[in-house]
Design a protein around this motif. Structure first.
Motif, PDB file in Angstrom:
ATOM      1  N   THR A 110      44.860 101.132  62.157  1.00 29.88           N
ATOM      2  CA  THR A 110      44.488  99.732  62.325  1.00 29.88           C
ATOM      3  C   THR A 110      44.128  99.466  63.779  1.00 29.88           C
ATOM      4  N   PRO A 111      43.140  98.610  64.034  1.00 32.78           N
ATOM      5  CA  PRO A 111      42.790  98.255  65.421  1.00 32.78           C
ATOM      6  C   PRO A 111      43.985  97.624  66.127  1.00 32.78           C
ATOM      7  N   PHE A 112      44.035  97.816  67.445  1.00 34.41           N
ATOM      8  CA  PHE A 112      45.195  97.349  68.208  1.00 34.41           C
ATOM      9  C   PHE A 112      44.748  96.836  69.563  1.00 34.41           C
ATOM     10  N   ALA A 113      45.430  95.792  70.038  1.00 33.62           N
ATOM     11  CA  ALA A 113      45.231  95.287  71.398  1.00 33.62           C
ATOM     12  C   ALA A 113      46.602  95.112  72.033  1.00 33.62           C
ATOM     13  N   ALA A 114      46.823  95.738  73.170  1.00 33.01           N
ATOM     14  CA  ALA A 114      48.113  95.645  73.854  1.00 33.01           C
ATOM     15  C   ALA A 114      48.314  94.229  74.394  1.00 33.01           C
ATOM     16  N   ASN A 115      49.589  93.824  74.517  1.00 30.08           N
ATOM     17  CA  ASN A 115      49.910  92.503  75.035  1.00 30.08           C
ATOM     18  C   ASN A 115      49.991  92.572  76.558  1.00 30.08           C
ATOM     19  N   GLU A 116      48.876  92.340  77.206  1.00 27.14           N
ATOM     20  CA  GLU A 116      48.816  92.463  78.661  1.00 27.14           C
ATOM     21  C   GLU A 116      49.647  91.384  79.362  1.00 27.14           C
ATOM     22  N   ARG A 117      49.816  90.234  78.723  1.00 30.59           N
ATOM     23  CA  ARG A 117      50.631  89.179  79.337  1.00 30.59           C
ATOM     24  C   ARG A 117      52.076  89.628  79.491  1.00 30.59           C
ATOM     25  N   HIS A 118      52.598  90.331  78.492  1.00 31.61           N
ATOM     26  CA  HIS A 118      53.972  90.830  78.604  1.00 31.61           C
ATOM     27  C   HIS A 118      54.089  91.884  79.695  1.00 31.61           C
ATOM     28  N   TRP A 119      53.064  92.731  79.833  1.00 31.45           N
ATOM     29  CA  TRP A 119      53.078  93.677  80.954  1.00 31.45           C
ATOM     30  C   TRP A 119      53.174  92.946  82.283  1.00 31.45           C
ATOM     31  N   ARG A 120      52.336  91.922  82.411  1.00 28.13           N
ATOM     32  CA  ARG A 120      52.164  91.247  83.701  1.00 28.13           C
ATOM     33  C   ARG A 120      53.313  90.289  84.035  1.00 28.13           C
ATOM     34  N   ASP A 121      53.698  89.459  83.045  1.00 26.85           N
ATOM     35  CA  ASP A 121      54.628  88.360  83.317  1.00 26.85           C
ATOM     36  C   ASP A 121      56.060  88.639  82.898  1.00 26.85           C
ATOM     37  N   GLY A 122      56.273  89.673  82.077  1.00 25.81           N
ATOM     38  CA  GLY A 122      57.622  89.957  81.611  1.00 25.81           C
ATOM     39  C   GLY A 122      57.985  89.163  80.370  1.00 25.81           C
ATOM     40  N   ILE A 123      59.160  89.451  79.839  1.00 29.00           N
ATOM     41  CA  ILE A 123      59.582  88.853  78.566  1.00 29.00           C
ATOM     42  C   ILE A 123      61.019  88.359  78.644  1.00 29.00           C
ATOM     43  N   ARG A 124      61.334  87.499  77.692  1.00 26.69           N
ATOM     44  CA  ARG A 124      62.702  87.006  77.493  1.00 26.69           C
ATOM     45  C   ARG A 124      63.302  87.726  76.291  1.00 26.69           C
TER      46      ARG A 124
ATOM     47  N   GLY B  15      60.655  99.325  76.161  1.00 25.97           N
ATOM     48  CA  GLY B  15      59.399 100.030  75.994  1.00 25.97           C
ATOM     49  C   GLY B  15      59.322 100.864  74.741  1.00 25.97           C
ATOM     50  N   ASN B  16      58.081 101.092  74.282  1.00 23.55           N
ATOM     51  CA  ASN B  16      57.823 102.060  73.221  1.00 23.55           C
ATOM     52  C   ASN B  16      56.427 102.650  73.405  1.00 23.55           C
ATOM     53  N   SER B  17      56.062 103.579  72.547  1.00 25.76           N
ATOM     54  CA  SER B  17      54.855 104.363  72.752  1.00 25.76           C
ATOM     55  C   SER B  17      53.580 103.652  72.306  1.00 25.76           C
ATOM     56  N   VAL B  18      53.695 102.441  71.806  1.00 24.50           N
ATOM     57  CA  VAL B  18      52.519 101.648  71.456  1.00 24.50           C
ATOM     58  C   VAL B  18      52.294 100.539  72.477  1.00 24.50           C
ATOM     59  N   GLN B  19      53.346  99.796  72.777  1.00 29.28           N
ATOM     60  CA  GLN B  19      53.227  98.652  73.684  1.00 29.28           C
ATOM     61  C   GLN B  19      53.329  99.034  75.154  1.00 29.28           C
ATOM     62  N   GLY B  20      53.903 100.176  75.460  1.00 29.38           N
ATOM     63  CA  GLY B  20      54.178 100.510  76.846  1.00 29.38           C
ATOM     64  C   GLY B  20      55.504  99.913  77.288  1.00 29.38           C
ATOM     65  N   ILE B  21      55.617  99.574  78.572  1.00 27.58           N
ATOM     66  CA  ILE B  21      56.865  99.055  79.138  1.00 27.58           C
ATOM     67  C   ILE B  21      56.712  97.575  79.478  1.00 27.58           C
ATOM     68  N   TRP B  22      57.639  96.759  78.970  1.00 21.58           N
ATOM     69  CA  TRP B  22      57.679  95.332  79.307  1.00 21.58           C
ATOM     70  C   TRP B  22      58.885  95.056  80.208  1.00 21.58           C
ATOM     71  N   PRO B  23      58.684  94.456  81.373  1.00 25.68           N
ATOM     72  CA  PRO B  23      59.835  94.062  82.191  1.00 25.68           C
ATOM     73  C   PRO B  23      60.516  92.837  81.596  1.00 25.68           C
ATOM     74  N   VAL B  24      61.819  92.764  81.737  1.00 30.65           N
ATOM     75  CA  VAL B  24      62.590  91.621  81.239  1.00 30.65           C
ATOM     76  C   VAL B  24      62.838  90.661  82.400  1.00 30.65           C
ATOM     77  N   ILE B  25      62.539  89.380  82.179  1.00 30.73           N
ATOM     78  CA  ILE B  25      62.779  88.379  83.224  1.00 30.73           C
ATOM     79  C   ILE B  25      63.936  87.454  82.877  1.00 30.73           C
ATOM     80  N   ARG B  26      64.384  87.465  81.611  1.00 24.61           N
ATOM     81  CA  ARG B  26      65.550  86.651  81.229  1.00 24.61           C
ATOM     82  C   ARG B  26      66.275  87.324  80.077  1.00 24.61           C
ATOM     83  N   LEU B  27      67.596  87.347  80.169  1.00 25.21           N
ATOM     84  CA  LEU B  27      68.465  87.893  79.127  1.00 25.21           C
ATOM     85  C   LEU B  27      69.398  86.802  78.645  1.00 25.21           C
TER      86      LEU B  27
END
Length: 274
Positions: free
Chosen positions: A101-115, A223-235
């Motif tokens: 299936t076609p895929f597009a990585a979530n570049e915003r999560h790479w750049r801004d981090g996630i909760r 991180g995983n092998s599809v999305q790459g690594i997402w930094p965490v900004i809030r836990l």
């Protein structure tokens, strides 16, 4: 694109019991990323579950079925049909099914981090299945049902003895001082292919850790092998109350860019640079 025969009969053991394995592989223009790691994990799973493995030639043909651009190949291998109840057949006839299936990585999560948040569900300890990407993922399904807030991207899972293990669909990494760490996975959890590749390339220590350690780390990633690594900004805790927050720094980018290179994604600029 899907395999020619994508159906499964009702007596297929993968459908009935989760008796099988799967892999999700990032593919770019027919070239799979971390392919040797995916194949090695699948073959290890076949050996440990006693399922006859597909030939390497059969597996190597699958990524070439993907269309142009970035795609995700999902392959599912079940033991097939037969046996009596839980007793598997003496001679299994496995079924291999796949789709791209076609895929597009979530570049915003790479750049801004996630909760992210902790989950209340605790993983069962089962060393016989630890590390495998087997088809029985009900624990992950139940954990993912614990929240509906769209701002919370992932949930962290611990085992029944209180050790931090993984996120619902990603591995966990953190930095304490100058030390990079990730949870041991000998008791339960999925040994991700990106995690394995990073372990071989970077000084990352596998540790037993209480989840409360994350309140005091200098940086946290998923991180995983599809999305790459997402930094965490809030836990958050299991109720959604904030436990810790981080500002993105160049330290976050170092681990991220190691993963980006492995997956063929673009290198990220320093934190704070668009």
């Amino acid at each position: 694109m899907v395999s020619d025969d994508a159906t499964l009969p009702l007596d297929d053991r993968g459908l009935a019991y989760g008796d099988g394995l799967f892999e999700t592989v990032l593919v770019y223009d027919g070239r799979p990323r971390l392919w040797d790691y995916h194949v090695a994990r699948l073959l290890d799973g076949c050996q440990r579950l006693g399922i006859p493995a597909p030939s390497r030639a059969t597996l190597d043909r699958l990524p070439r079925q993907a269309g142009p651009g970035l795609q995700v190949l999902k392959l599912v291998l079940t033991r097939g049909s037969g046996g009596r109840g839980y007793l598997p057949p003496q001679t299994a006839e496995p079924r291999l099914r796949w789709q791209c299936t076609p895929f597009a990585a979530n570049e915003r999560h790479w750049r801004d981090g996630i909760r992210v948040r902790h989950c209340a569900l605790r993983l069962a300890i089962q060393p016989a299945l630890a590390g495998l990407k087997h088809l029985n993922r009900l624990e992950n399904v139940l954990a993912r049902r614990e929240w509906s807030d769209p701002e919370t991207i992932e949930g962290l899972l611990s085992d029944h003895e209180g050790r931090l293990v993984e996120a619902t669909c990603m591995n966990v990494f953190w930095c304490r001082g100058e030390r990079l760490e990730t949870p041991r996975l000998e008791r339960c959890g999925v040994a991700g292919t990106l995690r394995q590749a990073l372990l071989e390339r970077l000084p990352i220590s596998e540790v037993d850790a209480d989840p409360r350690i994350l309140n005091e780390v200098d940086a946290l990633w998923l991180g995983n092998s599809v999305q790459g690594i997402w930094p965490v900004i809030r836990l958050d805790d299991t109720e959604g109350c904030c436990l810790a927050e981080w500002k993105l720094t160049d330290r976050h980018r170092e681990l991220q860019n190691s993963a980006q290179q492995l997956l063929g994604y673009p290198v990220l600029p320093p934190a704070g640079v668009s």
